[in-house]
Design a protein around this motif. Structure first.
Motif, PDB file in Angstrom:
ATOM      1  N   GLY A   1      22.241  13.372  72.933  1.00  0.00           N
ATOM      2  CA  GLY A   1      22.456  13.140  71.411  1.00  0.00           C
ATOM      3  C   GLY A   1      23.266  14.281  70.968  1.00  0.00           C
ATOM      4  O   GLY A   1      24.392  13.861  70.177  1.00  0.00           O
ATOM      5  N   GLN A   2      23.279  15.532  71.304  1.00  0.00           N
ATOM      6  CA  GLN A   2      24.112  16.659  70.633  1.00  0.00           C
ATOM      7  C   GLN A   2      25.633  16.532  71.378  1.00  0.00           C
ATOM      8  O   GLN A   2      26.516  17.037  70.720  1.00  0.00           O
ATOM      9  N   ILE A   3      25.517  16.021  72.579  1.00  0.00           N
ATOM     10  CA  ILE A   3      27.003  15.940  73.130  1.00  0.00           C
ATOM     11  C   ILE A   3      27.672  14.802  72.165  1.00  0.00           C
ATOM     12  O   ILE A   3      28.786  15.018  72.016  1.00  0.00           O
ATOM     13  N   GLY A   4      26.945  13.796  72.078  1.00  0.00           N
ATOM     14  CA  GLY A   4      27.679  12.867  71.266  1.00  0.00           C
ATOM     15  C   GLY A   4      27.955  13.164  69.902  1.00  0.00           C
ATOM     16  O   GLY A   4      29.093  12.689  69.212  1.00  0.00           O
TER      17      GLY A   4
ATOM     18  N   ALA B   1      21.741   5.867  78.146  1.00  0.00           N
ATOM     19  CA  ALA B   1      22.639   6.245  77.080  1.00  0.00           C
ATOM     20  C   ALA B   1      23.885   5.624  77.205  1.00  0.00           C
ATOM     21  O   ALA B   1      24.549   5.206  76.326  1.00  0.00           O
ATOM     22  N   SER B   2      24.443   5.792  78.408  1.00  0.00           N
ATOM     23  CA  SER B   2      25.725   5.224  78.773  1.00  0.00           C
ATOM     24  C   SER B   2      25.901   3.658  78.513  1.00  0.00           C
ATOM     25  O   SER B   2      26.763   2.976  78.116  1.00  0.00           O
ATOM     26  N   ASN B   3      24.837   2.860  78.840  1.00  0.00           N
ATOM     27  CA  ASN B   3      24.661   1.624  78.853  1.00  0.00           C
ATOM     28  C   ASN B   3      23.932   0.909  77.331  1.00  0.00           C
ATOM     29  O   ASN B   3      23.930  -0.315  77.135  1.00  0.00           O
TER      30      ASN B   3
ATOM     31  N   ASP C   1      31.240   7.432  74.730  1.00  0.00           N
ATOM     32  CA  ASP C   1      31.899   8.496  75.187  1.00  0.00           C
ATOM     33  C   ASP C   1      31.322   9.560  76.187  1.00  0.00           C
ATOM     34  O   ASP C   1      31.551  10.337  76.717  1.00  0.00           O
ATOM     35  N   LEU C   2      30.006   8.986  76.480  1.00  0.00           N
ATOM     36  CA  LEU C   2      29.226  10.001  77.402  1.00  0.00           C
ATOM     37  C   LEU C   2      29.993   9.825  78.784  1.00  0.00           C
ATOM     38  O   LEU C   2      30.409   8.910  79.355  1.00  0.00           O
ATOM     39  N   ARG C   3      30.173  11.094  79.461  1.00  0.00           N
ATOM     40  CA  ARG C   3      30.901  11.198  80.920  1.00  0.00           C
ATOM     41  C   ARG C   3      29.983  12.002  81.855  1.00  0.00           C
ATOM     42  O   ARG C   3      29.623  12.912  81.555  1.00  0.00           O
ATOM     43  N   ALA C   4      30.267  11.435  83.185  1.00  0.00           N
ATOM     44  CA  ALA C   4      29.375  12.244  83.934  1.00  0.00           C
ATOM     45  C   ALA C   4      30.190  13.200  84.674  1.00  0.00           C
ATOM     46  O   ALA C   4      31.739  12.851  84.575  1.00  0.00           O
TER      47      ALA C   4
ATOM     48  N   ALA D   1      27.471   6.899  84.235  1.00  0.00           N
ATOM     49  CA  ALA D   1      28.623   7.005  82.997  1.00  0.00           C
ATOM     50  C   ALA D   1      29.726   7.073  83.793  1.00  0.00           C
ATOM     51  O   ALA D   1      29.929   7.526  84.966  1.00  0.00           O
ATOM     52  N   PRO D   2      31.015   6.902  83.181  1.00  0.00           N
ATOM     53  CA  PRO D   2      32.412   6.959  83.935  1.00  0.00           C
ATOM     54  C   PRO D   2      32.458   8.492  84.251  1.00  0.00           C
ATOM     55  O   PRO D   2      31.949   9.137  83.366  1.00  0.00           O
TER      56      PRO D   2
END
Ligand code: GLU
Length: 333
Positions: free
Chosen positions: A87-90, A107-109, A121-124, A317-318
């Motif tokens: 959440g904080q990254i978002g 979160a990604s889905n 916008d979440l990225r692995a 996540a991408p």
């Protein structure tokens, strides 16, 4: 880029290198401060975040000598855990974070807890150690399996933690609600072992790498035990979801580990946002993988990490572009 490394003798080559590797954002990357969300101070995420920072600072120090400067400064504070970090990254408050593979997926889905709040916008970035889900019970609690938790005082974890989310999933799968417990507490991971040993709770759920100093406070400190979670319910969860797998907590891990414990688990993963500069992510990833031997020594749960598993397992996540660039340079992707 590897070729450049051998040319690091002339100042001109050094200048050319920093421009070549950091591109047009070399000036901003030279003065970038990054923050990494972790978990409780006695958890393994806290070690992950601080180990990443250590590698980033090591590369910075070496770069000052060799001329390959990245200048990134890093801090990895204790936080509420996986879902808090995502959440904080978002929200742009954290640049990176550690998160369970199940919560990265949701979160990604935009599924489960993240339904209607998809984090596109979440990225692995990479994955780290396996995290079995533990139910840890008091020595004299009489709890030997999931069904015995009924009527007991159970810590379900602080909101925002990965274990809280996974505990809720497991409760739903077993058809258990908080009303089935005498009390459901929301203690943090650094409070729960002491509460168990003080007799304030009978059991707690925790998703964490093995071994963990926080778990040892209860097992080695007051003879708490870890129970098996290997019924048809857990099998159903593992079969239905790519981010779960069966896991073993080996005999001998803790003072009371007299036999292997079978449970299900996830992977700890390192995540970021598409909004974080690819040059910064590249440098962080490079710092970890160029120093992987050192990184592995920083916690026993990291001992078996390999680039093959870290760049693949538990990542839904991408991949962040900055990470992908490094993995492609290495021929890993
Ligand atoms: N898996 C836990 C969480 O997501 C954290 C475990 C740890 O701190 O090592 O909140």
């Amino acid at each position: 880029m590897k070729k450049f490394k051998s040319l690091l003798t002339a100042t001109a080559a050094c200048a050319a290198l920093s421009v070549a590797t950091l591109g047009s954002s070399s000036v901003s990357a030279a003065n970038t401060f990054i923050s990494i969300g972790t978990g409780g101070p006695t958890g393994v995420y806290f070690v992950v975040g601080n180990s990443v920072c250590r590698m980033v600072h090591k590369e910075a120090a070496e770069g000052r000598k060799s001329g390959r400067k990245h200048g990134i400064r890093c801090a990895a504070p204790s936080t509420g855990g996986s879902n808090y970090n995502i959440g904080q990254i978002g929200a742009g408050e954290l640049d990176f974070g550690v998160a369970q593979s199940d919560w990265q997926f949701h979160a990604s889905n935009g599924s489960s807890k993240w339904e209607g709040k998809q984090q596109s916008d979440l990225r692995a970035v990479f994955s780290v150690h396996p995290e079995p889900f533990h139910i840890i019970v008091g020595a004299d609690s009489g709890i030997n399996g999931w069904d015995d938790l009924k009527g007991k005082r159970v810590n379900i974890g602080n909101p925002g933690s990965g274990q809280r989310g996974t505990m809720e999933v497991l409760m739903a799968a077993h058809g258990t609600s908080v009303d089935d417990f005498a009390i459901a507490t929301e203690l943090t991971s650094s409070e729960q072992s002491k509460a168990l040993c003080d007799g304030k709770i009978d059991a707690y759920g925790y998703t964490v790498g093995v071994p963990n100093a926080g778990v040892a406070i209860a097992t080695d400190g007051c003879d708490a035990r870890i129970i098996n979670l290997n019924s048809g319910v857990e099998k159903g969860l593992v079969d239905a979801n790519p981010y779960y797998a069966f896991a073993t907590i080996p005999k001998g891990t803790y003072k009371t580990s007299s036999a292997d414990v079978t449970t299900f688990g996830v992977k700890a993963t390192f995540v970021s946002s598409a909004k974080v500069d690819a040059d910064v992510v590249y440098e962080v990833v490079r710092a970890v993988f160029e120093n992987l031997d050192d990184f592995r020594k920083l916690h026993p749960a990291f001992a078996n990490l390999t680039p093959a598993m870290m760049t693949d397992d538990g990542l839904s996540a991408p991949l962040h572009n900055g990470a992908l660039r490094y993995y492609q340079e290495k021929g890993w992707k």
